[in-house]
Enzyme design. Sequence first.
Site, PDB file in Angstrom:
ATOM      1  N   ASP A  54       7.030   6.394   5.560  1.00 20.88           N
ATOM      2  CA  ASP A  54       6.683   7.047   4.555  1.00 20.88           C
ATOM      3  C   ASP A  54       6.029   8.593   4.618  1.00 20.88           C
ATOM      4  O   ASP A  54       5.870   9.342   3.705  1.00 20.88           O
ATOM      5  CB  ASP A  54       5.738   6.428   3.404  1.00 20.88           C
ATOM      6  CG  ASP A  54       4.410   6.127   4.099  1.00 20.88           C
ATOM      7  OD1 ASP A  54       4.154   6.420   5.087  1.00 20.88           O
ATOM      8  OD2 ASP A  54       3.651   5.270   3.446  1.00 20.88           O
ATOM      9  N   SER A  55       5.917   8.881   5.917  1.00 23.33           N
ATOM     10  CA  SER A  55       5.443  10.278   6.208  1.00 23.33           C
ATOM     11  C   SER A  55       6.729  10.954   6.068  1.00 23.33           C
ATOM     12  O   SER A  55       6.527  12.387   6.273  1.00 23.33           O
ATOM     13  CB  SER A  55       5.239  10.307   7.855  1.00 23.33           C
ATOM     14  OG  SER A  55       6.372   9.628   8.377  1.00 23.33           O
ATOM     15  N   ASP A  93       9.200   1.770   5.826  1.00 18.35           N
ATOM     16  CA  ASP A  93       7.602   1.681   5.367  1.00 18.35           C
ATOM     17  C   ASP A  93       7.962   1.369   3.623  1.00 18.35           C
ATOM     18  O   ASP A  93       8.939   1.711   3.056  1.00 18.35           O
ATOM     19  CB  ASP A  93       7.069   3.036   5.284  1.00 18.35           C
ATOM     20  CG  ASP A  93       6.194   3.111   6.611  1.00 18.35           C
ATOM     21  OD1 ASP A  93       5.886   1.991   7.147  1.00 18.35           O
ATOM     22  OD2 ASP A  93       5.815   4.186   6.914  1.00 18.35           O
ATOM     23  N   LYS A 123       7.578  -2.309   6.993  1.00 14.35           N
ATOM     24  CA  LYS A 123       6.065  -2.372   7.494  1.00 14.35           C
ATOM     25  C   LYS A 123       5.307  -1.867   6.180  1.00 14.35           C
ATOM     26  O   LYS A 123       5.903  -1.305   5.172  1.00 14.35           O
ATOM     27  CB  LYS A 123       6.211  -1.119   8.278  1.00 14.35           C
ATOM     28  CG  LYS A 123       4.584  -1.061   8.743  1.00 14.35           C
ATOM     29  CD  LYS A 123       4.495   0.107   9.859  1.00 14.35           C
ATOM     30  CE  LYS A 123       4.499   1.570   9.613  1.00 14.35           C
ATOM     31  NZ  LYS A 123       3.543   1.841   8.736  1.00 14.35           N
ATOM     32  N   GLU A 125       0.969  -1.458   4.926  1.00 16.49           N
ATOM     33  CA  GLU A 125      -0.528  -1.244   5.263  1.00 16.49           C
ATOM     34  C   GLU A 125      -1.512  -2.257   4.816  1.00 16.49           C
ATOM     35  O   GLU A 125      -1.360  -2.685   3.701  1.00 16.49           O
ATOM     36  CB  GLU A 125      -0.888   0.152   4.931  1.00 16.49           C
ATOM     37  CG  GLU A 125      -0.008   1.337   5.546  1.00 16.49           C
ATOM     38  CD  GLU A 125      -0.337   2.350   5.071  1.00 16.49           C
ATOM     39  OE1 GLU A 125       0.198   3.703   5.416  1.00 16.49           O
ATOM     40  OE2 GLU A 125      -1.520   2.789   4.367  1.00 16.49           O
ATOM     41  N   GLU A 192      -3.608   2.504  13.791  1.00 17.56           N
ATOM     42  CA  GLU A 192      -3.652   3.997  13.790  1.00 17.56           C
ATOM     43  C   GLU A 192      -5.114   4.468  13.881  1.00 17.56           C
ATOM     44  O   GLU A 192      -6.111   4.021  12.947  1.00 17.56           O
ATOM     45  CB  GLU A 192      -2.957   4.432  12.325  1.00 17.56           C
ATOM     46  CG  GLU A 192      -2.852   6.029  12.268  1.00 17.56           C
ATOM     47  CD  GLU A 192      -2.322   6.499  11.143  1.00 17.56           C
ATOM     48  OE1 GLU A 192      -1.872   7.636  10.978  1.00 17.56           O
ATOM     49  OE2 GLU A 192      -1.267   5.547  10.595  1.00 17.56           O
TER      50      GLU A 192
END
Length: 274
Positions: A54-55, A93, A123, A125, A192
């Site tokens: 999602d970067s 993501d 993925k 978070e 991270e």
Amino acid sequence: MSTYTEDKDKRKVTTRRLIEMKQRGEKIAMLTAYDYSMAKLIDGAGMDVILVGDSASNVMAGNITTLPMTLDQMIYHGKSVMRAVTRALVVVDMPFGTYQGNSKEALSSAIRIMKETHADCIKLEGGAEVRESIERILTAGIPVMGHLGLTPQSINKFGSYTVRAREEAEANKLIEDAKLLQEIGCFALVLEKIPAELAAKVAKMLDIPVIGIGAGNGCDGQVLVMHDMLGINKGFSPRFLRRYADLGTIINDAVAKYVDDVKTGDFPNEKEQY
């Protein structure tokens, strides 16, 4: 070119193979990609894991945070990458708002990603607070990679992108969350921007692979954002980033030369026309 790149294993990378790599002490290389052309180059270079991150919100869309990224946008990027990849494991993501606080929506979002992109896994978070969503996704047979430490989707809660888990209480919670994610069935974990000593401790403690970004060399593998390590994005220079090329300057110089050649009439010449 390294010996590894010349002799790279061309078999498809799977979640099981990542665990086997950890067991034999082979480091895991992971990099982001968001489009067909770059994914094809990265896959061909021997990458083990490609993250459709999602970067993309930052490096592709120009947003300050990852929060604006939508599910439809992630699916678009995932599709583009999957059309190019033959070897790497592709992880997509789950964007902000598609899994937090609603496990049914989380499962629906994960199923859409898998069905529409043909990716290998997703993925997301968070630790204990997203346990229900992870467990529900896993019931559908969808592999899940966890992500702890600095979690960019929670930037408004943290207030900054500083190193996480320096204090004992937060470090202990991270350890407990890491154990939990393995226990409920995550196949791998990203850590991270946390202290290297803590990351190494977690990697040693877990049976699943631990991929670091700004988490030291004690992890089982490393991940970077492609635009950062290739020098396309020059506005981001954290300590953990190594630039392997200066494509920003190369591209700028090439485009400037093209503009000059067009303006002066040098391009196209007689050999470049019909």
